[in-house]
Design a protein around this motif. Structure first.
Motif, PDB file in Angstrom:
ATOM      1  N   ARG B 287      85.225  46.136 -62.228  1.00 32.26           N
ATOM      2  CA  ARG B 287      85.815  46.699 -61.030  1.00 32.26           C
ATOM      3  C   ARG B 287      84.828  46.783 -59.867  1.00 32.26           C
ATOM      4  N   LEU B 288      83.650  47.346 -60.147  1.00 33.45           N
ATOM      5  CA  LEU B 288      82.709  47.544 -59.047  1.00 33.45           C
ATOM      6  C   LEU B 288      82.146  46.224 -58.540  1.00 33.45           C
ATOM      7  N   ILE B 289      82.089  45.222 -59.423  1.00 36.98           N
ATOM      8  CA  ILE B 289      81.642  43.905 -58.962  1.00 36.98           C
ATOM      9  C   ILE B 289      82.652  43.371 -57.950  1.00 36.98           C
ATOM     10  N   TYR B 291      84.720  45.104 -56.172  1.00 33.43           N
ATOM     11  CA  TYR B 291      84.624  45.952 -54.977  1.00 33.43           C
ATOM     12  C   TYR B 291      83.493  45.471 -54.072  1.00 33.43           C
ATOM     13  N   GLY B 292      82.341  45.211 -54.668  1.00 30.09           N
ATOM     14  CA  GLY B 292      81.190  44.722 -53.900  1.00 30.09           C
ATOM     15  C   GLY B 292      81.478  43.379 -53.263  1.00 30.09           C
ATOM     16  N   LEU B 293      82.099  42.482 -54.036  1.00 35.15           N
ATOM     17  CA  LEU B 293      82.412  41.162 -53.495  1.00 35.15           C
ATOM     18  C   LEU B 293      83.412  41.277 -52.343  1.00 35.15           C
TER      19      LEU B 293
END
Lengths: 290, 598, 411
Positions: B287-289, B291-293
């Motif tokens: 999920r956070l990957i 979000y960062g992308l």
């Protein structure tokens, strides 16, 4: 007291290493790379994989790590900085893009390497040596020496070589550089790669101190940024001095107040420093031309 | 009197209004969707308030803040502590939280006045960290890392239900949006945008930069405090874990994705980022990957955010309605009977850059009502003179007297307010606001209304705004730009921007107008038009100090001419006298050549 | 009167996108809501839903993994044997990133959208504080498997909240008692400044008071601090002969290494850590400085010198490794993971005792459990005792002597 000074200098050197790499990117592109802390973390992760897990000899492992991280830094440039073209200065875009890259790096590292921090052998073994009545690891001395060498290297490179002049020209104006027959693109790439190499070295130097984990540079990254700014961005002498100063002040403050306030004090020092001398310790104030 | 008319909306605008009403209905119907969605919507309202505040300081005034979570925390804890320790009701906590956060915003604002860009980012990050640590360490006050539990909102002795709380928040949020909108479309909002787009030019328009920056910080802090206090009473439990650096990044991301510097930006951003995580949960550890992308992709793909992209795609959305008749007099008459014949005097002014004397021992007298030209080769110090007169540079020696008042040591905005306006050698328009608004910024110093008038749309504020708008349309018509009123100023051609600058300078109703190479880059037709405008200005009794290289043009319209060379005065006199001056001819063309070559 | 403002239309233009966004979400949420109270009929129960919230990303990711792995294994076992009361369990796991705001939003999602019947988690004390009132208002049976703050369990305030893991207060009493009884004279309290650490400090102080003794020195630090020399120096300067470590693994390792720099390690001082010092990080990172460190561990999760692991625990280790990979015991604290594992079984017990899904009946059933043979410990609950674990289940292990996340029993 002396022990505090010593550990302050070691942490300060690490801040300085981060600041130096942040500087070199700033000096050509005018941006602050907010993902730099995470790149250092990746450096540590790769070093761990090459040297500890795969058992590659230290020097070869170091070189491999430097190459890998330099590539990561270049990729970072293509993905988060390059797309903004020449309009970097006016937009917040790069700030968010580099912060986003930081989040991506941290979480990829978590997936690949796991969340569990791992130990990394200190340079020079884990036997403590006694110097001037204080016990320290040989590694601590290595950290100081290598940081100093890198800072000196940059001082020479930026001050006295053709590359240094090209970097200065690039930071002045991309189009002017083009007129001078220098590819500003190449210069910027070189700088990102260099920042990657320093990040790799910083990663290896930090690892035995912070342990290797996805969160290892969470606060250190911000402080490296602070050190660069205290010293005056775009100035390698300033980055070195700013880093050391921050580390030592922090350690000394810790002998007086509750550790809980440590980061608060570090940032308070930064804010006061910036308010008093916005151009940094070694920076020069310019009158804006209209 | 004026041009009374009903609002008319074009097709795009009508569509948007319909959609806006639908969204409002969606919000009103929110509670029907169940408790979970209700909480998401309540949080969205809180985030909408804080990001609207952040949008004031970061989007409109262009000052990055990465410490908004700190101010949010101050509001939350002020509310929580008052409610728990002093047993105060929600209705007391709310204004108190706003006041405390506002004061903190003021304190935070002070160091930020000296710095900008990265430095500002660091200072604000630092503020966030310091607040976070204080929350953890100041245990007797904040309850430390364990946080504090807070009672529910009461009204008439009864705790409000979740739905009632939601509608209360909705009312507060709509009120905030309306008030902020009023401020942002007033001279205050335009001043913020002007500072963001061009600080130096804004100063020369009579805008007190420091004051407005501080005001932006305080306004955004007050809203952060309000949002924080609402959060406290929504969650009934607060702890330092909530108010992290990541939250500050989230807030900034919200307005960047939504579109900075537009009222719609925070609304779009908040809805997107409150609802998006719903879909992202399914991605588990990825999920956070993602979000960062997304962060990277969105800031690159939509540099102006979603609302910015929509506006650029459908420019009709922000069309300024052109009045049917433009009757106002563009230029205010300055022909007052005044015995004092000199307007501006420079006495022995010297300005050094490093070891170089840009201006040396310069004296100059400009007569009221005249067109006085400065000519001379490049680097002669002409623009430096203008920058000294307008306070952008401080002279090393000598004094500048305007209308009997010494002005060499006061700030540019005060000089502007005293009656000196200018254009710039390299055009300095406010690129990201409309052409019409650019001119209205020029009128900034003429307002007598205050923040209260703008916020609550008092009669006085509305009347002044209407006059300004009429005058701005008249000025636009005078310089021939009335058909481009709604466009962003940086989309104009260089020549049009020069005319815009002149119109903007005239909106300041100056006594003295400084024109720095107004004809540079203009074609023959445009130059003739410029001469016509200058004649018009002169006929209204406004004194003009002109820098220009087009000698014919200068000779045609000047009353007197001063020739500079290497920072010194070479000659002074009427056009006739200058044309015959041998020294001038030599300085310009070398010896034995002829003037006609110009 | 006034003409059209362009900012107004900037705002309005946004509304278009906003509407496009809001509506699908509104419909989505709307779909779930009408049948809120209908599906609790005993007979037509299709599935029993257990919600789990933990921090599975970010700094406390390890904690969340304990919860995820422990509950997953337990639920698979239960479902393989026919589920709860003949109804299969559906497990819904959510990550709150250790943020109380997110935690509460997710709890609401689990309750209103997923219609959970019981809840296990969360993994951080502040998150638990944020969501417990909500869960109890909605009468959701709540099993806490790893948040050790003593005050979280309060039978009056939170009637539906139970805990399997030994709490901080019990551990503090256990550690202080042991040190005093062993005749230690100068005892240091070591803890971080987080909610957990400051709670532990209060617990230790209370325990000292109970024993009629004073700690020699109180050392605190920030979670994640790298330079722990000030802490170590404080301990050495006070010439402590015992230090009680309420620290996470990484921080504890930094402190031990700092003590090593000052040449002040066992046997000069006894280091005794609470359960988190058993995190693999501590022994891995502290290296030689970890030698001799003692750690609290449930007696059931230990083994005796030169003897194999207890059969039940060995089987669980195998189940973990089969499901999540061979290195899993390095990513979790075994005892904590099985504490979450036990949570699922306690819920099963509670439901099956009265064959009822009603919260009050389950609550009563759990309260009547007086000797449940769990994988972590033997639990004893009661109407005034929602903390099922107690110090009698606790032993001391040696940090450096371990197999598959279990420690060799010292005493």
């Amino acid at each position: 007291m002396f022990q505090a000074l010593e550990s302050g200098m070691v942490m300060g050197s690490i801040y300085a290493l981060l600041a130096l790499a942040i500087n070199i990117i700033y000096s050509t592109t005018g941006i602050i790379n907010f993902a730099h802390g995470e790149i250092v973390m990746l450096g540590a992760m790769f070093a761990l994989t090459f040297i500890v897990t795969s058992g590659i000899p230290f020097l070869l492992g170091l070189i491999l790590t430097c190459i890998t991280v330099a590539i990561v830094a270049v990729i970072l440039y293509y993905c988060t900085v390059r797309p903004f073209g020449d309009k970097l200065g006016n937009s917040l875009g790069w700030l968010m893009a580099t912060l986003g890259a930081g989040i991506v790096f941290t979480n990829i590292a978590m997936l690949v390497f796991g969340t569990q921090p791992k130990a990394f052998p200190p340079i020079g073994g884990s036997e403590l040596v006694k110097i001037f009545g204080i016990k320290l690891l040989p590694h601590d001395i290595w950290v100081l020496v290598i940081t100093l060498l890198i800072a000196l290297f940059f001082n020479v490179v930026l001050g006295k070589t053709i590359l240094g002049n090209a970097i200065k020209a690039t930071s002045f104006s991309h189009s002017v550089t083009k007129l001078m027959g220098i590819s500003s693109q190449k210069i910027v790439l070189t700088c990102f790669a260099m920042s990657g190499i320093i990040a790799a070295i910083a990663g290896i130097l930090i690892s035995p101190i912070t342990f290797v984990g996805p969160q290892m540079t969470a606060t250190i990254g911000l402080k490296g940024f602070g050190a660069a700014i205290i010293g005056g961005v775009g100035n390698s002498k300033g980055a070195f001095a700013g880093g050391l100063l921050l580390g030592i002040l922090e350690a000394l403050a810790m002998t007086q107040v509750t550790p809980g306030y440590k980061d608060a004090i570090a940032f308070l020092i930064m804010i006061i420093a910036i308010s008093i001398k916005p151009e940094g310790i070694f920076g020069v104030a310019y009158e804006k031309k209209v | 009197m004026g041009w009374h008319m009903k609002r008319k909306y074009n097709k795009e605008q009508t569509l948007i209004i319909v959609l806006g009403v639908l969204v409002l209905i969606g919000f009103l119907a929110g509670p029907a969707a169940g408790s979970y969605f209700l909480r998401l919507l309540s949080l969205a309202l809180i985030y909408l308030i804080i990001t609207t505040g952040l949008n004031i300081v970061a989007g409109y005034a262009g000052q990055v803040s990465l410490g908004q979570a700190g101010l949010y925390a101050i509001g939350a804890y002020t509310g929580g502590i008052l409610a728990v320790k002093l047993d105060m009701s929600f209705w007391v906590c709310l204004p108190a939280a706003m006041a405390v956060a506002g004061i903190c915003g003021f304190i935070v604002g002070i160091p930020t006045l000296r710095v900008s860009g990265h430095y500002l980012a660091l200072v604000t990050i630092g503020v966030g960290v310091i607040v976070e640590k204080l929350l953890v360490e100041w245990v007797p006050l904040t309850g430390g890392p364990g946080g504090i539990s807070v009672p529910l909102i009461e009204m008439g002795g009864q705790p409000l239900s979740e739905t009632q709380v939601y509608y209360l928040f909705l009312v507060i949020c709509l009120l905030v949006l309306w008030l902020v909108k009023n401020i942002m479309k007033s001279p205050v909002g335009r001043a913020f945008s002007a500072i963001r787009d061009n600080e130096i030019a804004a100063g020369c328009m009579g805008i007190n930069i420091m004051g407005y920056k501080l005001m932006a910080f305080v306004l955004s802090a007050v809203l952060a405090g309000l949002a924080g206090c609402l959060y406290t009473f929504l969650s009934s439990y607060i702890s330092p874990d909530t108010f992290t650096f990541n939250l500050s990044v989230f807030f900034l991301l919200t307005i960047i994705i939504g579109g900075q510097g537009t009222m719609a930006g925070p609304i779009i951003g908040t809805l997107l980022l409150t609802i998006l995580p719903e879909y992202l949960q399914a991605l588990e550890q990825y999920r956070l990957i993602v979000y960062g992308l997304l962060m990277i992709v969105v800031v690159i793909g939509l540099p102006y955010g979603i609302s910015g992209a929509i506006i650029r795609k459908f420019p009709k959305l922000i069309e300024e309605q052109k009045p049917e008749k433009i009757e106002a007099d563009p230029i205010v008459d300055k022909q007052k009977s005044n015995e004092n014949n000199t307007l501006l005097v420079l006495e022995n002014v010297t300005k050094r850059f490093g070891g170089l004397n840009a201006i040396q021992n310069m004296s100059l007298t400009v007569k009221k009502g005249s067109v006085h030209s400065l000519i001379g080769p490049n680097g002669a110090g002409k623009s430096t003179m203008i920058n000294i007169i307008t306070g952008v540079y401080k002279p090393n020696e000598g004094r500048v007297v305007f209308n009997g008042q010494e002005i060499n040591n006061i700030k540019p905005y005060k000089i502007a307010l005293a009656g000196i306006s200018r254009t710039f050698q390299s055009v300095q328009v406010f690129g990201k606001i409309s052409v019409l608004e650019n001119i209205m910024v020029g009128h900034h110093g003429q307002y007598r209304s205050n923040l209260f008038d703008y916020t609550f749309k008092s009669g006085r504020g509305r009347k002044e705004e209407k006059l300004t708008r009429e005058r701005a349309w008249a000025l636009l018509k005078m310089v021939g730009l009335e058909d481009r009123a709604s466009e962003f100023a940086d989309s104009l051609s260089a020549g049009q921007q020069r005319f815009l600058e002149i119109a903007r300078a005239l909106a300041m109703e100056p006594d003295l107008l400084l024109l720095d190479e107004p004809a540079a880059g203009l074609n023959e037709v445009e130059i003739r038009y410029l001469a016509h405008i200058i004649e018009q200005i002169k006929s209204k009794g406004i004194t003009i100090l002109l820098i220009e290289h087009h000698i014919d043009f200068v000779m045609d319209i000047s009353d007197s001419i001063t020739v500079l060379n290497f920072g010194k005065k070479l000659a002074e006199g009427t056009p006739m006298e200058i044309q015959g001056n041998q020294e001038v001819i030599e300085a310009y063309l070398g010896k034995n050549e002829v003037v006609e070559a110009c | 009167m006034e003409d059209v403002s362009r900012r107004k239309f900037m705002k309005l233009s946004g509304a278009a996108t906003l509407a496009a966004l809001a509506f699908p979400a509104g419909i989505l949420a709307g779909c779930g809501s009408p049948q809120t109270q209908s599906s609790n009929k005993e007979s037509d129960k299709k599935e029993f839903v257990i919600g789990v919230i933990g921090a599975m990303t970010g700094a406390s990711a390890q904690l969340g993994n304990n919860a995820k792995y422990g509950t997953t294994i337990a639920v698979e076992e239960i479902n393989a044997k026919g589920g709860i009361n003949g109804v299969p369990i559906r497990l819904v796991i959510r990550d709150d990133e250790a943020d109380p705001t997110k935690s509460l939003s997710l709890a609401r999602e689990l309750v209103t959208k997923e219609k959970i019947d019981a809840f296990i988690g969360p993994t951080n004390t502040t998150c638990a504080k944020a969501i417990q009132p909500y869960l109890n208002q909605n009468k959701i049976i709540h099993l806490n498997g790893g948040c050790t703050g003593a005050a979280l369990i309060n039978e009056k305030e939170f009637p539906y909240s139970f805990r399997t893991h030994i709490n901080d207060r019990d551990q503090a009493i256990f550690m202080v008692k042991r040190a005093v009884n062993k005749g230690r004279q100068k005892i240091a309290m070591v803890h971080d400044t987080s909610a957990l650490g400051s709670g532990a400090k209060a617990d230790m102080e209370a325990a000292f008071k109970q024993m009629g003794k004073q700690p020699a020195v109180d050392c605190s630090y920030n979670v994640g601090d790298v330079d722990m020399l000030p802490v170590a120096r404080k301990i050495k300067d006070a010439q402590c002969d015992s230090a009680l470590f309420f620290t996470l693994g990484v921080d504890g390792a930094q402190i031990s290494k700092a003590l090593e720099k000052l040449d002040y390690l066992p046997p000069k001082i006894e280091l005794h850590g609470y359960t988190s010092v058993g995190q693999p990080a501590y022994r891995d990172l502290a290296g030689s400085a970890a030698n001799g460190t003692l750690v609290n561990t449930p007696t059931k999760c230990t083994y005796k010198e030169n003897e194999p692991l207890p059969a039940r625990q060995a089987a669980l280790v195998k189940a973990f490794e089969d499901k999540f990979g061979a290195k899993v015991t390095n990513e979790i604290i075994f005892a904590t993971a099985v504490s979450f594992y036990d949570c699922a079984y306690i819920i099963k017990e509670g439901v099956e005792k009265n064959k009822s899904y009603e919260a009050d009946k389950i609550k009563g059933a759990i309260e009547s459990i007086t000797n449940y043979d769990g994988a972590n410990s033997n639990y004893k609950f009661g109407p005034d005792k929602h903390d099922g674990n107690d110090p009698s289940q606790l032993s001391v292990g040696l940090v450096t002597k371990y197999t598959k996340g279990m420690f060799q029993l010292v005493e």
